[in-house]
Write a protein that holds these residues in place. Structure first.
Motif, mmCIF file in Angstrom:
data_model
loop_
_atom_site.group_PDB
_atom_site.id
_atom_site.type_symbol
_atom_site.label_atom_id
_atom_site.label_comp_id
_atom_site.label_asym_id
_atom_site.label_seq_id
_atom_site.Cartn_x
_atom_site.Cartn_y
_atom_site.Cartn_z
ATOM 1 N N TYR A 188 0.858 -1.179 0.000
ATOM 2 C CA TYR A 188 0.000 0.000 0.000
ATOM 3 C C TYR A 188 0.897 1.233 0.000
ATOM 4 C CZ TYR A 188 -4.121 2.831 0.853
ATOM 5 O OH TYR A 188 -5.148 3.740 0.722
ATOM 6 N N PHE A 240 1.494 4.900 0.336
ATOM 7 C CA PHE A 240 0.721 5.980 0.943
ATOM 8 C C PHE A 240 1.389 7.343 0.834
ATOM 9 C CE2 PHE A 240 3.385 4.304 4.297
ATOM 10 C CZ PHE A 240 3.827 5.423 4.978
ATOM 11 N N LEU A 275 3.428 0.273 2.898
ATOM 12 C CA LEU A 275 3.065 -0.708 3.930
ATOM 13 C C LEU A 275 2.854 -2.029 3.207
ATOM 14 C CD1 LEU A 275 0.380 1.210 6.024
ATOM 15 C CD2 LEU A 275 2.746 0.763 6.663
ATOM 16 N N TYR A 287 -4.987 -2.584 4.872
ATOM 17 C CA TYR A 287 -3.918 -1.584 4.991
ATOM 18 C C TYR A 287 -4.476 -0.216 5.359
ATOM 19 C CZ TYR A 287 -0.566 -4.785 2.777
ATOM 20 O OH TYR A 287 0.261 -5.836 2.478
ATOM 21 N N LEU A 327 -3.059 2.161 8.219
ATOM 22 C CA LEU A 327 -2.583 3.500 7.862
ATOM 23 C C LEU A 327 -3.316 4.579 8.652
ATOM 24 C CD1 LEU A 327 -0.751 5.239 6.126
ATOM 25 C CD2 LEU A 327 -2.513 5.212 4.367
ATOM 26 N N ASN A 328 -4.623 4.421 8.852
ATOM 27 C CA ASN A 328 -5.383 5.403 9.649
ATOM 28 C C ASN A 328 -4.840 5.486 11.064
ATOM 29 O OD1 ASN A 328 -7.033 6.112 7.532
ATOM 30 N ND2 ASN A 328 -8.645 4.665 8.076
ATOM 31 N N GLN A 380 -1.485 7.361 10.886
ATOM 32 C CA GLN A 380 -1.608 8.793 10.610
ATOM 33 C C GLN A 380 -2.183 9.562 11.794
ATOM 34 O OE1 GLN A 380 -3.747 8.661 6.869
ATOM 35 N NE2 GLN A 380 -1.854 9.012 5.734
ATOM 36 N N LEU A 436 7.755 7.510 9.309
ATOM 37 C CA LEU A 436 6.531 7.808 8.565
ATOM 38 C C LEU A 436 6.536 9.194 7.937
ATOM 39 C CD1 LEU A 436 3.906 6.391 11.053
ATOM 40 C CD2 LEU A 436 4.355 5.518 8.762
ATOM 41 N N LEU A 444 6.943 -1.510 7.113
ATOM 42 C CA LEU A 444 7.057 -0.238 6.403
ATOM 43 C C LEU A 444 8.393 -0.246 5.682
ATOM 44 C CD1 LEU A 444 6.336 2.783 5.855
ATOM 45 C CD2 LEU A 444 7.470 3.306 8.012
#
Length: 197
Positions: free
Chosen positions: A63, A65, A83, A97, A101-102, A105, A124, A148
């Motif tokens: 993924y 991002f 990811l 994913y 990711l949420n 973040q 990140l 990651l």
């Protein structure tokens, strides 16, 4: 929709194509097909393991991002943060994913963050961080095995790359580097799914 069957078909198609690979095909995927490509990362051990990774690695959904470049023309390779997971549940449902990711973040650094949290936050968010198989800590990975990594996107590999789900070649026992699978080696079903999504 992206699912395990689509990835399995792409893996089978790619395995068949690998049997007929010439040096030029391996160099193209490894990013060593141009002079500048040959120079990018030549002082690292992973650079010399790319061919072995291409021949012996596995395909997974990654993924993407975030990307970073200060170019307007997008003619040179640029980094992308990915990811990815070797776990079957991410092949079955790569939309997992998004929830990981949420959670990532939503991280906010307190005044005195732990060393681990500060490192994760830097990996990140720093523009030039180069994580390689950085294991996402348990509370953020939501009980899954998620890594990651940073990989280079070469615009000629996919001139219409989208953030989100993309295919990558991984092999932790071979190399800590991951490689983007160029559209040239995708099967038609995967291409249609990717570009229609």
């Amino acid at each position: 929709m992206f699912d395990a069957k689509l990835l399995e078909n792409l893996s089978i198609s790619f395995a068949d194509k690998k049997l007929a690979f010439k040096k030029e095909d391996v160099a193209f995927i490894a990013g060593k097909d141009t002079f500048k490509g040959k120079m990018l990362g030549f002082l690292t051990t992973d650079y010399y393991r790319r061919e072995k990774l291409i021949r012996g690695g596995d395909l997974v959904y990654g993924y993407v991002f975030r990307t970073w470049t200060n170019e307007v023309t997008f003619t040179k390779p640029y980094p992308m943060w990915v990811l990815f997971s070797p776990a079957k549940e991410f092949a079955d449902d790569p939309n997992l994913y998004v929830s990981v990711l949420n959670a990532l973040q939503a991280i906010e650094l307190p005044k005195r963050p732990s060393k681990e949290l500060r490192r994760l936050y830097t990996m990140l968010n720093a523009e030039l961080s180069e994580p390689k198989y950085y294991l996402i800590p348990e509370p953020y990975a939501q009980g899954h095995l998620v890594y990651l990594s940073m990989a280079y996107h070469r615009p000629w590999h996919n001139n219409n790359m989208k953030l989100g789900i993309n295919p990558f070649i991984v092999g932790s026992l071979i190399s800590k580097e991951i490689l983007y699978l160029p559209t040239k080696y995708w099967d038609e079903t995967f291409k249609k799914t990717y570009f229609d999504f």
